[in-house]
Write a protein that holds these residues in place. Sequence first.
Motif, PDB file in Angstrom:
ATOM      1  N   VAL A 167       0.817  -1.178  -0.069  1.00 60.54           N
ATOM      2  CA  VAL A 167      -0.192  -0.194   0.071  1.00 60.54           C
ATOM      3  C   VAL A 167       0.932   1.042   0.086  1.00 60.54           C
ATOM      4  CG1 VAL A 167      -2.017  -0.975   1.165  1.00 60.54           C
ATOM      5  CG2 VAL A 167      -0.250   0.230   2.510  1.00 60.54           C
ATOM      6  N   ILE A 168       0.400   2.295  -0.502  1.00 61.29           N
ATOM      7  CA  ILE A 168       1.001   3.574  -0.463  1.00 61.29           C
ATOM      8  C   ILE A 168       0.881   4.235   1.049  1.00 61.29           C
ATOM      9  CG2 ILE A 168       1.097   5.966  -1.193  1.00 61.29           C
ATOM     10  CD1 ILE A 168      -0.102   5.109  -3.697  1.00 61.29           C
ATOM     11  N   PRO A 169       2.365   4.532   1.444  1.00 61.37           N
ATOM     12  CA  PRO A 169       2.408   4.738   2.946  1.00 61.37           C
ATOM     13  C   PRO A 169       1.952   6.237   3.127  1.00 61.37           C
ATOM     14  CG  PRO A 169       4.304   4.884   1.962  1.00 61.37           C
ATOM     15  CD  PRO A 169       3.513   4.400   0.878  1.00 61.37           C
ATOM     16  N   ASP A 170       1.616   6.616   4.445  1.00 62.49           N
ATOM     17  CA  ASP A 170       1.141   7.886   4.909  1.00 62.49           C
ATOM     18  C   ASP A 170       2.315   8.770   5.146  1.00 62.49           C
ATOM     19  OD1 ASP A 170       0.225  10.012   5.996  1.00 62.49           O
ATOM     20  OD2 ASP A 170      -0.801   9.076   7.682  1.00 62.49           O
ATOM     21  N   PHE A 171       2.668   9.762   4.153  1.00 58.16           N
ATOM     22  CA  PHE A 171       3.582  10.660   4.109  1.00 58.16           C
ATOM     23  C   PHE A 171       3.289  11.869   5.125  1.00 58.16           C
ATOM     24  CE2 PHE A 171       3.961   8.393   0.052  1.00 58.16           C
ATOM     25  CZ  PHE A 171       5.352   8.189   0.209  1.00 58.16           C
ATOM     26  N   SER A 172       2.228  12.054   5.622  1.00 59.22           N
ATOM     27  CA  SER A 172       1.781  13.489   6.249  1.00 59.22           C
ATOM     28  C   SER A 172       2.483  13.749   7.695  1.00 59.22           C
ATOM     29  CB  SER A 172       0.216  13.256   6.586  1.00 59.22           C
ATOM     30  OG  SER A 172      -0.157  12.379   7.546  1.00 59.22           O
ATOM     31  N   HIS A 173       3.339  12.498   7.883  1.00 60.04           N
ATOM     32  CA  HIS A 173       4.426  12.958   9.402  1.00 60.04           C
ATOM     33  C   HIS A 173       5.610  13.602   8.936  1.00 60.04           C
ATOM     34  CE1 HIS A 173       1.208  10.420  11.608  1.00 60.04           C
ATOM     35  NE2 HIS A 173       1.122   9.633  10.396  1.00 60.04           N
ATOM     36  N   SER A 174       5.690  14.339   7.733  1.00 65.19           N
ATOM     37  CA  SER A 174       6.736  15.000   7.414  1.00 65.19           C
ATOM     38  C   SER A 174       6.630  16.424   7.733  1.00 65.19           C
ATOM     39  CB  SER A 174       7.226  14.640   6.116  1.00 65.19           C
ATOM     40  OG  SER A 174       7.742  13.277   5.914  1.00 65.19           O
TER      41      SER A 174
END
Length: 547
Positions: free
Chosen positions: A57-64
């Motif tokens: 799955v495409i990971p969640d990048f929003s923690h950058s």
Amino acid sequence: MKNRIPASIITALLLISVIIQTHLSPVKEKNEKWQSKLISIHNNGKILYEKDEYGFVIPDFSHSGYDGGNREMPDVPVIKIIQPQPGDNTAYIQQIIDSVGTLPLDEKGFRGAILLNAGIYDIYGTLYVKHDGIVLRGKGDDYDPTQNTIIRARGNTPKQRDVIVLGNDSVNHWEMIKTGSKQNIITPKVNPGDFTFEVEDVRPYQVGDQIMIYHPCTDKWLKSIDYGGVPAPFSGEEDERWTENLLPIIYNRYITQIDGNQITIDAPVFYTLNRTLSQSYVYKPDMTGTVYNIGLENVQINIETAGKEDENHAWQCVRVQSAENGRIKNCTMLHFGQSGIITNFTSRFTIENCKAINPVSLIIGDRRYNFNTYIYSQQILLKNCYAKNGRHHYVSNGTSTASGIVFLRCISDASYNVNEGHRKWTSGMLYDNLKEINIRPVTGWRKIVYHTQCVLGLYNRENIGTGHGWSAVQSVCWNCDVNKNYGKIVIQKPPTAQNYAIGCKAKEITGKYTMSSTYAPGYIEGQNKVNLEPESLFEAQLRARKH
């Protein structure tokens, strides 16, 4: 008998119908939004993730970004105002930075901002912002010194120096293990995008602890990825295939929840932790010397050079090192040799509305990385930035210790080479709405070897450089525009991993990098198809997380 419509009228009506369909269909398609098969947005803003054919799955990048994307860095109040002085301003500014560094931190972790009023500040050395909670702020980053703050880096002592260091350039601490804190991960397989796993014994940890997740570089793992995809050398050449212990994968995380022996972390892992290939483990790092809550705002850093291919000048405009939770905003970097901004041993950092342009150096390797996320760089957000005349404008140069790098709505202008995961297994990169303009023509040996101009790539670089091999894994190009008439995007599938190009505009999106490439393409969907929904993956993931 009923009246019949003449055949000539029927023919005319059919012709009109064809004309209407021909002219109206593109308008309908142009206005019709579409979603990827792997990412769908619900009416409530939540995101549904689907697995690709390999189970990823495409990971969640929003923690950058600053504070892991949880909040914006606050507007820090000015505590000291200074004016430019005649001659070398290095010691003068450094003394003020260090004096502010003795003040107490406020409840938000800041000491205050130092305002450099408009003017030209000649700097013959390096400025160090090495105290928590300090922001170095100017009046603007344009060229008029009556209205803007210009830091003019002069001379070349020491040779090819940094102009500004945010953080601590003498500490490299991510692999320093606190005694008694190391525990093996016993979950058989932790997948990309996962936030949870079990350890043998959770007692050394508590919620809020900072931990490192460490995937050793074993021979079994190397064999599974064909030793990095670097080909065997010809007779007399150096063997640059990856070797055991060379490239550990490390993730810098915080514990948000503990349930039994299960740990939940604040951001996902970006690559599979497979116990049959490598026994991953967790430990608490000794982060002594890390500098928190620092920033640089509204300044121009202009390196004095002799122009053209001169290399006898300051080399990096800004180095961010051993730092966490910071921001560089509204700054312009000029005439650097290697990097406008380089990060290493840095996490949870935002670089916003910055320009890195017109480097001065030879146009060869190890130069002109305008925005350079180097080793141990994680969860770095580069937003609304502009780069010009470099070789690799937006790049991870950080190997397997770099991850969670997001380039959001950035512009690449007249690059000499490729925006890419540059070398050795960077994981979890996101190019989100990257735009390439003024593409240079393919000439010389590049025309022979590459044929088409590649300007964006997640691929195997084989033995280019220092055995760069697989440059990026579990990484995404989302809604990028590299010019559908000229630009080429290369997306290849690494062994044990995947890469993606979704909704991108390019003349060619392919798995073929050089004319002899034989690697399978990664996941490619919606080439030159407009109106991808969501327009920005990062922004949609951030909204969904905060919903």
